[in-house]
Design an enzyme around this catalytic site. Structure first.
Site, short mmCIF file in Angstrom:
data_model
loop_
_atom_site.label_atom_id
_atom_site.label_comp_id
_atom_site.label_asym_id
_atom_site.label_seq_id
_atom_site.Cartn_x
_atom_site.Cartn_y
_atom_site.Cartn_z
CB SER A 103 -0.79 -0.06 1.16
OG SER A 103 -0.13 -0.06 2.43
CG ASP A 116 -3.68 5.13 7.17
OD1 ASP A 116 -2.35 5.07 7.16
OD2 ASP A 116 -4.16 4.76 5.91
CG HIS A 151 -0.78 3.81 4.63
ND1 HIS A 151 -1.80 3.38 5.21
CD2 HIS A 151 0.07 2.89 4.15
CE1 HIS A 151 -2.11 1.87 4.73
NE2 HIS A 151 -0.74 1.83 3.92
#
Ligand code: NAG
Ligand code: NAG
Length: 361
Positions: free
Chosen positions: A38, A326, A329
């Protein structure tokens, strides 16, 4: 006289070439192929058909794109900045419908990806990403012809960020159990590195020569991992040590491959140190908050509820004061700082070459 004859022969050959299109690609053009999780996902996960797997709802993307863009951040990710620094548009994810141009490169990275295939079954793991790459090679050849494709594949930079999720899962499976033994950790790291080695060699066998790695971050400082462990300090030691050991093994692997594989070149960005120093000295880099994420809930917003429908989470109003967007990240602002270092930093942060040099080789 002889000169003039040569010139007209050259012109004639160019004119007759069936690959007029390919001739327009600049001699030094290096595509960028991206693999990872991600931290690098540029929208790939939007196409796997699992709702909520991708960064597809508010507040993702709002700082830069003004809407969710399949990226786990408020804005751009490292591959976005790298594409920009290389003078390119953002890379397209391989599963984007209608994709037909491969000369700039492709982003294969997908959220949740692991190096070990059984770790997270519902994700596009690194093996699947490399399989997609193998699937792409004939399409690139079809687009520009065999000769040009060969040249592009050897000029290309292959950018990787993988392994973080494997170690998070290892720790997750070991919650409330005795600490992992040194030999167990070592074996696990060997499996992760062994699999990464296989994939590098697969790409090398297709003509790939220039490999760039972002090393593993200090996962013990990540809000989501601290939340999972119930850890209350700044950074949990055991995950930090795992990341350090993995990073040492990655460096050793690169040095070994450089000796083993003719023409193999690599670049390693010390993401670990760059993120770690920002967690502890955020003020030096323009961050007011380096432990609590902008979006989420629970201690440090480490409960990964950001964007989840039906869950209660809060979102900060000033993402550019935060290191973490978040629970796992970084923000657009942090990613920009990392990208600058990766692209043009000195050997203290990226070695033996920075990405700019690797692209130009
Ligand atoms: C493919 O992309 C390159 C780089 O952006 C561009 O120069 C070229 O015209 C594109 N080719 C096609 C067929 O669209
Ligand atoms: C890759 O990982 C699998 C477990 O997912 C393991 O069985 C295999 O031995 C690993 N391969 C290498 C080359 O280390």
């Amino acid at each position: 006289m002889a000169n003039r004859a040569n010139t007209s022969t050259t012109l004639l050959l160019l004119f007759l070439s069936p690959l007029v299109c390919a001739a327009q690609i600049p001699h030094h053009h290096a595509p960028l192929f991206v693999f990872g999780d991600s931290l690098y996902d540029g929208g790939m996960t939007l196409y796997i058909g699992i709702k909520g797997a991708a960064a597809e709802f508010w507040p993702y993307g709002y700082t830069f794109f003004r809407k969710p863009a399949g990226r786990y951040s408020d804005g751009r990710l490292i591959p976005d900045f790298i594409a920009e620094y290389a003078g390119r548009p953002f890379l397209q994810p391989y599963l984007l419908p209608g994709l037909n141009n491969y000369t700039n490169g492709i982003n294969f990275a997908s959220a949740g990806a692991c190096a070990l295939v059984e770790t997270r079954p519902n994700t596009i793991n690194i093996k699947m990403q490399v399989d997609y790459f193998l699937d792409m090679v004939p399409k690139l050849k079809e687009q520009v012809g065999d000769e040009q494709a060969k040249k592009l594949l050897s000029k290309a930079v292959y950018l990787f960020n993988i392994g973080g999720n494997d170690y998070v899962e290892l720790l997750n499976k070991n919650l409330k159990k005795p600490p992992l033994s040194p030999s167990k950790k070592k074996n696990y790291i060997n499996l992760v590195i062994g699999n990464i080695t296989t994939h590098i060699k697969t790409i090398y066998n297709q003509g790939g020569r220039k490999f760039a790695f972002q090393n593993l971050g200090p996962i013990g400082c990540m809000p989501s991992l601290k939340y999972m462990l119930g850890f209350k300090g700044a950074c949990a030691q055991e995950p930090l040590e795992l990341a350090q050991q993995h990073n040492a093994a990655t460096l050793a692997l690169m040095k070994r491959l450089e000796k083993e594989l003719p023409g193999f070149k690599y670049s390693i960005y010390d993401f670990y140190s760059s993120l770690y120093v920002r967690v502890h000295h955020g003020d030096k880099y323009g961050f007011k908050e380096t432990k609590t994420a902008c979006c989420g809930s629970g201690r440090w917003h480490g409960d990964f509820t950001c964007q989840k429908p039906g869950q209660t989470f809060s979102v900060c109003s000033t993402p550019n004061e935060h290191l973490w967007f978040d629970a796992a990240h970084p923000t657009d602002k942090a990613n920009q700082q990392f990208s600058k270092e990766f692209w043009s930093g000195d050997i203290n942060v990226v070695a033996p070459y920075n990405l700019k040099t690797l692209f130009e080789m």
